[in-house]
Write a protein that holds these residues in place. Structure first.
Motif, short mmCIF file in Angstrom:
data_model
loop_
_atom_site.label_atom_id
_atom_site.label_comp_id
_atom_site.label_asym_id
_atom_site.label_seq_id
_atom_site.Cartn_x
_atom_site.Cartn_y
_atom_site.Cartn_z
N THR A 60 0.55 -1.21 -0.04
CA THR A 60 -0.26 -0.02 -0.22
C THR A 60 0.70 0.75 0.24
O THR A 60 0.44 2.24 0.38
CB THR A 60 -0.98 -0.11 1.37
N GLU A 89 -7.91 8.43 0.41
CA GLU A 89 -7.24 7.27 0.90
C GLU A 89 -6.36 7.62 1.30
O GLU A 89 -5.57 6.21 1.60
CB GLU A 89 -7.24 6.73 -0.44
N VAL A 90 -5.46 8.76 1.55
CA VAL A 90 -4.07 8.35 1.71
C VAL A 90 -3.91 8.61 3.34
O VAL A 90 -4.96 9.27 3.85
CB VAL A 90 -3.04 10.00 1.19
N VAL A 264 -1.35 4.38 1.00
CA VAL A 264 -2.63 4.09 1.30
C VAL A 264 -3.85 3.27 2.01
O VAL A 264 -2.70 2.61 2.61
CB VAL A 264 -2.82 4.16 -0.32
N HIS A 269 -7.02 0.87 -3.46
CA HIS A 269 -6.63 2.50 -3.63
C HIS A 269 -5.77 2.98 -4.48
O HIS A 269 -5.11 3.65 -4.77
CB HIS A 269 -7.37 3.23 -2.66
N VAL A 270 -4.23 1.82 -4.47
CA VAL A 270 -2.88 2.28 -4.30
C VAL A 270 -3.11 3.07 -6.35
O VAL A 270 -2.44 4.04 -6.12
CB VAL A 270 -2.50 0.93 -4.80
N VAL A 273 -4.53 6.57 -6.65
CA VAL A 273 -4.23 7.38 -5.96
C VAL A 273 -3.04 7.96 -6.82
O VAL A 273 -2.61 8.96 -7.04
CB VAL A 273 -3.64 6.69 -4.36
#
Lengths: 447, 254
Positions: A60, A89-90, A264, A269-270, A273
């Motif tokens: 992540t 998401e971060v 993340v 979600h990587v 982002v």
């Protein structure tokens, strides 16, 4: 007509033709077995890949680089960090600065030879670093606070001594020796390095306060290999270094980090982002670029394996359709009589559907039980045969890594049972509709 | 008021391009509790008449009203429910379910109605006693003789206490001695429960059991009269004692 009565009728019909029922069920058993075993192999591959990926690094984490920085491009500065931090998401963001050569860290007669990295110390716990001793800093840190990597403890050497070895040392029995410096308790001092030996400026050393030793973790980037210190303090020290050594700062150059690390919240979600950050004009890298094709590949393998299984279940479905249709021809008269005696057509349809579904369900149950057995067998074969170089783990490539070539989770069991039942039910649709169309009169007519 | 009211019934089959008139124009009224025999040779249209009355076939013209409902106007689902509630059947070839025991076969119409297992088994046992098959209750059709099977068939037809029982050549597959037994039981039951029995046959001897004989020739009623034979009178008291043995002492002979 009551449901229990319908089921009882179906069971008595199925039991009347035991061999035919058994053969039809066997078809479903084989089909279910094929699907479950194939999918379990696919899942086994997936599981080994996942564990392999976990070993390779934190999935992540995204590295952001500012490679092609030009005077016109957006700088990777604190303002930019704020916008990155604002992405929902971060979880954590830290810039990384490496200015090791500008300082000297000493503890008594020992001098530190490893790297010093400036980071946002408060972000470390969110980034998931582990501690050997002490603890990770909280929300507020003193600027002289540092963290030392497990390995970095052994990088304090006495420059006066010849043939000093860096890194962890072992005694004659192979047990690791204690490092020369106890970073947690010994006095640590940082001073600015003076490059010109003729420069006689005096530099007052700063006392550093080590609050913990970090566990070595190669999956992390930056790996806790050197010493971590507060990045803002490092910037101050760098300015001082420039002043003392007479280095001219390039005023036109905007302040910009070369490397920023982002964590993340979720593996899924990587990619998104990364896309956002690429939009800002920076290069990124993450395990996603390795994970994605591997995942796609394993999905393809799973599809192929599942497809092979599905074909055998399709054949089983044809078997059910055949059996049920045959049985309708045989039972034309019975069906007609039932209609004459007042059985509503809905009940007749339901009875045939239930009969087909029962075949599917029984086949599914036996199939799942056999698959469990097959799975245990495959796994034991893989763990035994893995060492001798061949075996199944060789065939499936990753078997040796995860230890399990076949994985049957609960959802697969339930899914297989449901699927087998639905296949049975679907196979019953055509025969059931035929049964419904049989005329009640056919029962009255003489043979 | 009549229970069954057949009005201007006509049925024409189309065989290839030829039209075959099975029923020309039938008018018939049957009273509740009547035992009515439809007598006719093969091809006379008697079976077609029975099928239409029972709602198994649609007429070309005319209507069949049973207890105020025109069965020719009902759809298949309504007919199934209608039969469930009002009609019992005795078939020539018994048509018992081969996988089921005598009790289960007899209880079947009740099962279609949604009667619970305990209740319907109790009723079925009672009916099987009435047809003197108490020793055969757990037997399957293949383990019974033709006469016994037909007695199961009769018990099944009467178990739900329908308004009308249709019997299509009920003794067609039986020998003379068994025929007598079966007919006595069936007629006795109809009388005991005051049920209307429509008997279709080509056999004049069978017709003698009925109150009324309707003769059909080529789709027309040619004779419709009460059966005054001595045979009928003599059989009824006999039946009464028969039923009494079976546990149904409610003897009522006309």
């Amino acid at each position: 007509m009551k449901l229990t009565d319908m089921i009882r009728m179906c069971m008595s019909n199925l039991l009347k033709r035991k061999i035919r029922t058994a053969l039809t069920v066997a078809g479903v058993v084989i089909g279910t077995c094929a699907i479950v075993t194939m999918i379990s192999l696919g899942l086994g591959i997936q599981a080994s890949m996942d564990s392999m990926m976990q070993g390779m690094g934190d999935l992540t984490v995204i590295q952001v680089y500012n490679y092609n920085a030009t005077p016109d491009s957006t700088p990777l500065d604190d303002t930019m960090l704020e916008s990155i931090r604002a992405i929902p998401e971060v979880v954590a963001v830290t810039p990384i600065m490496n200015e090791s050569s500008s300082f000297v860290i000493k503890s008594g007669k020992y001098e530190y030879q490893g790297s010093v990295m400036g980071v946002d110390l408060t972000a470390l716990s969110a980034l998931g670093y582990g501690m050997e001793k002490g603890e990770l800093p909280g929300a507020k840190v003193d600027k002289t606070t540092i963290l030392v990597g497990q390995e970095a403890q052994y990088y304090f050497v006495n420059p006066k001594k010849k043939n000093q070895m860096w890194g962890m040392q072992y005694d004659a029995n192979g047990n690791p020796l204690d490092p020369d410096v106890d970073v947690m308790n010994d006095k640590l001092e940082l001073s600015i390095r003076i490059t010109d030996p003729n420069n006689n400026k005096k530099v007052k050393p700063v006392k550093l306060n080590c609050i913990g030793v970090m566990t070595t973790d190669w999956s992390k980037n930056p790996s806790p290999y050197g010493i971590f210190m507060d990045i803002n303090y490092m910037k101050e020290l760098k300015k001082e270094y420039n002043k003392i050594n007479g280095v001219k700062e390039d005023k036109s150059k905007k302040e910009s980090y070369e490397n920023v690390v982002i964590k993340v919240d979720d593996i899924n979600h990587v990619a998104q982002v990364e896309d956002v950050i690429k939009e800002y004009g920076f290069s990124t890298s993450s395990m996603e670029s390795i994970r994605k094709p591997l995942e796609e590949q394993s999905a393809t393998i799973q599809m192929i394996l599942g497809g092979l299984g599905a074909i055998s279940l399709l054949v089983a479905a044809l078997g059910i359709i055949n059996t049920m249709t045959m049985s309708i021809y045989e039972r034309t008269r019975e069906i007609g009589v039932m209609k004459v005696l007042g059985c509503v057509i809905g009940n007749i349809r339901a009875m045939f559907l239930i009969e087909a579904a029962i075949i599917g369900l029984i086949g599914g149950v036996i199939g799942v039980i056999l698959s469990y057995g097959a799975s245990v067998l495959l796994n034991s074969m893989a763990s035994n045969g893995g060492g001798s170089g061949g075996g199944l783990s060789g065939i499936f490539g990753f078997g040796g890594m995860g230890g399990q070539v076949s994985v049957i989770p609960a959802w697969l069991v339930l899914g297989a049972l449901l699927f087998a039942t639905v296949v049975g039910l679907a196979s019953g649709l055509y025969p059931a509709n035929r049964a419904v169309k049989i005329s009640a009169l056919s029962a009255i007519r003489q043979e | 008021m009549s229970l069954i009211c057949v009005k201007d019934l006509r049925k024409v089959y189309r065989v290839d391009k030829e039209r075959v008139v099975a029923l020309n124009r039938i008018n018939l009224n049957v009273d509740p509790g009547e035992i009515c025999c439809i007598l006719g040779t093969s091809g006379s249209g008697k079976s077609t008449l029975l099928n239409i009355m029972a709602g198994l076939e649609k007429p070309t013209k005319g209507s069949v009203t049973i207890d105020g409902t025109d069965v020719t106007k009902l759809n298949e689902k309504q007919l199934a429910v209608f039969r469930q509630r009002n009609i019992g059947f005795v078939f020539q070839s018994y048509n018992l379910m081969p996988t089921q025991t005598a009790i289960e076969n007899v209880a079947m119409p009740l099962m279609f109605r949604g009667v619970g297992r305990t209740q319907r088994t109790r009723d079925a046992v009672e009916m099987l006693r009435a047809v003197k098959l108490e020793k055969r209750m757990m037997h399957r059709p293949t383990q019974m003789s033709g006469g016994q099977q037909q007695r199961v068939g009769i018990a099944r037809a009467f178990v739900a206490k329908p308004k009308i029982v249709f019997a299509d050549e009920p003794t067609g597959n039986l020998d003379t001695k068994t025929t007598k037994e079966v007919m006595e039981i069936m007629v006795g039951m109809a009388r005991t429960y005051h049920e209307t029995l429509i008997l279709v046959t080509h056999d004049k001897d069978i017709a003698e059991y009925a109150d009324r004989i309707v003769v059909i020739v080529d789709g027309n009623v040619v004779s419709d009269q009460a059966n005054e034979s001595i045979f009928k009178e003599s059989v009824v008291p006999g039946m009464g004692s028969h039923m009494a043995e079976g546990g149904n002492g409610d003897e009522k002979s006309s």
